[in-house]
Design an enzyme around this catalytic site. Structure first.
Site, mmCIF file in Angstrom:
data_model
loop_
_atom_site.group_PDB
_atom_site.id
_atom_site.type_symbol
_atom_site.label_atom_id
_atom_site.label_comp_id
_atom_site.label_asym_id
_atom_site.label_seq_id
_atom_site.Cartn_x
_atom_site.Cartn_y
_atom_site.Cartn_z
ATOM 1 N N LYS A 74 42.481 46.082 37.858
ATOM 2 C CA LYS A 74 41.510 45.065 37.448
ATOM 3 C C LYS A 74 41.983 44.425 36.151
ATOM 4 C CE LYS A 74 36.686 43.936 37.160
ATOM 5 N NZ LYS A 74 35.338 44.220 37.555
ATOM 6 N N ASN A 81 24.489 43.992 38.514
ATOM 7 C CA ASN A 81 25.291 43.038 39.279
ATOM 8 C C ASN A 81 25.448 43.547 40.710
ATOM 9 O OD1 ASN A 81 26.771 40.749 39.708
ATOM 10 N ND2 ASN A 81 28.648 41.509 38.739
HETATM 11 N N1 LIG Z 1 39.168 48.789 44.203
HETATM 12 C C1 LIG Z 1 39.120 47.699 44.962
HETATM 13 N N2 LIG Z 1 39.788 47.652 46.136
HETATM 14 C C2 LIG Z 1 39.731 46.544 46.895
HETATM 15 N N3 LIG Z 1 39.036 45.426 46.585
HETATM 16 C C3 LIG Z 1 38.343 45.406 45.437
HETATM 17 C C4 LIG Z 1 38.360 46.546 44.569
HETATM 18 N N4 LIG Z 1 37.568 46.261 43.508
HETATM 19 C C5 LIG Z 1 37.104 45.014 43.703
HETATM 20 N N5 LIG Z 1 37.573 44.488 44.844
HETATM 21 C C6 LIG Z 1 37.270 43.146 45.362
HETATM 22 O O1 LIG Z 1 37.450 42.221 44.320
HETATM 23 C C7 LIG Z 1 36.238 41.470 44.123
HETATM 24 C C8 LIG Z 1 36.045 41.195 42.645
HETATM 25 O O2 LIG Z 1 35.991 42.426 41.947
HETATM 26 P P1 LIG Z 1 34.942 42.702 40.792
HETATM 27 O O3 LIG Z 1 33.564 42.458 41.335
HETATM 28 O O4 LIG Z 1 35.186 44.041 40.218
HETATM 29 O O5 LIG Z 1 35.328 41.554 39.765
HETATM 30 P P2 LIG Z 1 34.412 40.863 38.678
HETATM 31 O O6 LIG Z 1 35.256 39.931 37.889
HETATM 32 O O7 LIG Z 1 33.710 41.896 37.884
HETATM 33 O O8 LIG Z 1 33.385 40.065 39.586
HETATM 34 P P3 LIG Z 1 31.907 39.555 39.294
HETATM 35 O O9 LIG Z 1 31.961 38.080 39.322
HETATM 36 O O10 LIG Z 1 31.084 40.090 40.439
HETATM 37 O O11 LIG Z 1 31.458 40.103 37.993
HETATM 38 C C9 LIG Z 1 35.120 42.336 44.713
HETATM 39 O O12 LIG Z 1 34.105 41.521 45.212
HETATM 40 C C10 LIG Z 1 35.826 43.100 45.817
HETATM 41 O O13 LIG Z 1 35.714 42.429 47.037
#
Ligand SMILES: Nc1ncnc2c1ncn2[C@@H]1O[C@H](COP(=O)(O)OP(=O)(O)OP(=O)(O)O)[C@@H](O)[C@H]1O
Length: 499
Positions: free
Chosen positions: A247, A343
């Site tokens: 991430k 969220n």
């Molecule tokens: N460990 C993982 N393995 C596979 N896909 C993932 C994983 N973690 C997240 N994703 C995918 O990536 C997308 C975005 O991840 P995440 O929600 O953590 O990001 P964010 O920037 O925090 O998003 P948000 O706008 O919801 O705050 C998720 O909707 C999911 O589909």
């Protein structure tokens, strides 16, 4: 450094790190600047003013946590690993239950030595090591809660005590797979203990963010998803050949405090079986373009993709029940820890298996906050937002409340069953929501058609989650009980043919 003895502790040791004592003071000294990710205070204070008070309350909290974890059926969080069968010295029988009062000194030398070598945490506290991050102190049960000074603590006998469950849990955690983000042997040993809440809590927040040459450690592949604050990429850890998800948080846009907070919540919550596993370590790319941390990779899809694949038919009652058993267990756990996810949405629920929804995990703790924290409303309205959030304007202050998660769960429940959302926005300006609210307030006796297929019990669940009166909303536990026991769809009457 102080050592706190705790009363009535079952055969279990509790560990405090130096940071447990310094953390409250450190937090208080942090600037209370505003956070762009909707938090007013990136670091809230713990509130306890003196060290003694703080140490006692931490010990009490941990005992409480330990009880809670046991009741969730999670591997009992314990500060240290225990040698697996093959690592144990033959002179110690695995069937022995270690006495709570057993001093370290009386353990067999061989066993103790190998334990010490492997975990490197059974050090006797010396005045110099008391300031070291890795010093761990074990608390032994005593008739009354007492705080001791540094010198007294050095004299104090430490004890090891594990119940059978704890020992098994530790054995399992010790055998845990290598964590992809680490390279050295020492790192691997310490990450084997990552399932320990106690280790995480005290030590991780002050861990420096390590610079890592991404190319050297990982082969970064395709993008798995993007969010408002960053993006997730699939990668392979070169050394272990393990597939992981990284991430990323682009650096100029992300405040370090926000990154650290998200990492800490993700890591702290990961022992729960329905919460995404986050590996230990906060990193930043060597070219300074992004912060990142590493999570387990979900090879399949998010709940959103799974529902979309059904072409607006929904995933069915049986699968919805499975998804909710997992999600509610995770949310109940968070709420019991006084944390609100904030969220919850289908994109943040990951489905790990191909067909049977038997492995489901919650992810994305970027907006997670403690109950009663004051935050600024910065998010755009989405389908999952509760009525009170939809009435809020940008920059208005809000007090974090568990009931917003309950509303989102009600929406996700509808989405799983029907394959679409009940409304776009929970505002009376949106007709489908207005109709629902009119029925709820008994101003209109006609239930909106889209709720017709649901059973009485399922309707009760909607009434108790999608109600604008947030104080009337159910808890995650109430929802879990209802979903586990009750039929969710009306039984369809099959016409019997007349011969
Ligand atoms: N460990 C993982 N393995 C596979 N896909 C993932 C994983 N973690 C997240 N994703 C995918 O990536 C997308 C975005 O991840 P995440 O929600 O953590 O990001 P964010 O920037 O925090 O998003 P948000 O706008 O919801 O705050 C998720 O909707 C999911 O589909």
């Amino acid at each position: 450094m102080m050592i706190v003895s705790t009363p009535n502790l079952p055969k279990t040791s509790i560990c405090l790190t130096v940071e447990d004592f310094t953390e409250p003071l450190r937090r208080r000294s942090l600037p209370k600047e505003e956070s762009p990710r909707s938090g007013l205070k990136p670091h809230d204070t713990l509130g306890a003013d003196d060290r003694r008070q703080s140490a006692c309350s931490i010990a009490e909290r941990r005992i409480e946590e330990h009880r809670k974890y046991s009741s969730y059926g999670i591997e009992a969080p314990t500060p240290i690993g225990i040698p697996s069968e093959e690592q144990k010295s033959p002179e110690r029988s695995p069937s022995i239950t270690y006495n709570t009062r057993q001093p370290v000194r009386s353990l067999s030398a061989g066993w103790k030595e190998s334990f010490r070598r492997k975990l490197n945490i059974f050090r006797r506290p010396s005045p110099s090591s008391l300031s070291s991050r890795s010093t761990q102190h074990f608390l032994s049960p005593s008739p009354e809660m007492s705080c001791k000074t540094n010198q007294e603590s050095v004299k104090m006998k430490k004890s090891i005590s594990f119940s059978e469950t704890t020992r098994n849990a530790l054995r399992r955690s010790f055998r845990h797979k290598n964590v992809p983000a680490c390279s050295s042997e020492e790192d691997r040993v310490s990450t084997a203990r990552r399932n320990s809440l106690f280790v995480k809590r005290g030590s991780v927040t002050m861990e420096p963010i390590k610079k890592v040459d991404l190319e050297e450690v990982y082969t970064v592949n395709k993008q798995l998803g993007t969010g408002r604050f960053g993006f997730i990429k699939l990668a392979e850890h070169k050394q272990s050949k393990q597939r992981i998800a990284i991430k990323f948080f682009p650096r100029p846009q992300t405040k370090q405090a926000d990154f650290v907070r998200e990492y800490n919540y993700s890591f702290f919550l990961s022992p729960h079986q329905n919460i995404i596993d986050t590996y230990e370590g906060m990193f930043q790319s060597s070219d300074d373009t992004a912060y990142f941390f590493v999570q387990e990779f979900c090879p399949r899809a998010s709940l959103r993709e799974a529902v979309e694949a059904t072409n607006q038919a929904g995933i069915g009652e049986a699968n919805t029940k499975k998804v909710f058993a997992a999600v509610l267990s995770a949310i109940e756990f968070m709420h019991d820890e006084n944390l609100v996810h904030r969220n919850l949405k289908a994109e943040n629920i990951l489905i790990f298996d191909a067909n049977d929804y038997s492995k489901v995990k919650v992810t994305d703790f970027g907006l997670t906050r403690k109950v009663d924290t004051t935050v600024k409303y910065l998010e755009y309205v989405n389908n999952y937002h509760a009525a009170e959030l939809c009435d809020t304007v940008v920059n208005e202050k809000l007090v974090v409340n568990k009931s917003t998660d309950i509303w989102a769960l009600g929406i996700i429940f509808f989405y799983c069953m029907k394959g679409k959302f009940p409304w776009q926005k929970a505002s009376i300006m949106c007709k489908p929501y207005w109709e629902w609210e009119q029925w709820l307030k008994r101003k209109n006796p006609a239930l909106p058609k889209k709720f017709n297929p649901f059973s009485e019990k399922a309707l009760k669940l909607f009434k108790k989650s999608l109600t604008p009166r947030f104080k009337d909303r159910w808890t995650a536990k109430d929802m879990r009980k209802c979903l586990a026991k009750e039929k969710l769809l009306k039984s369809v009457k099959v016409a019997v043919p007349y011969y």
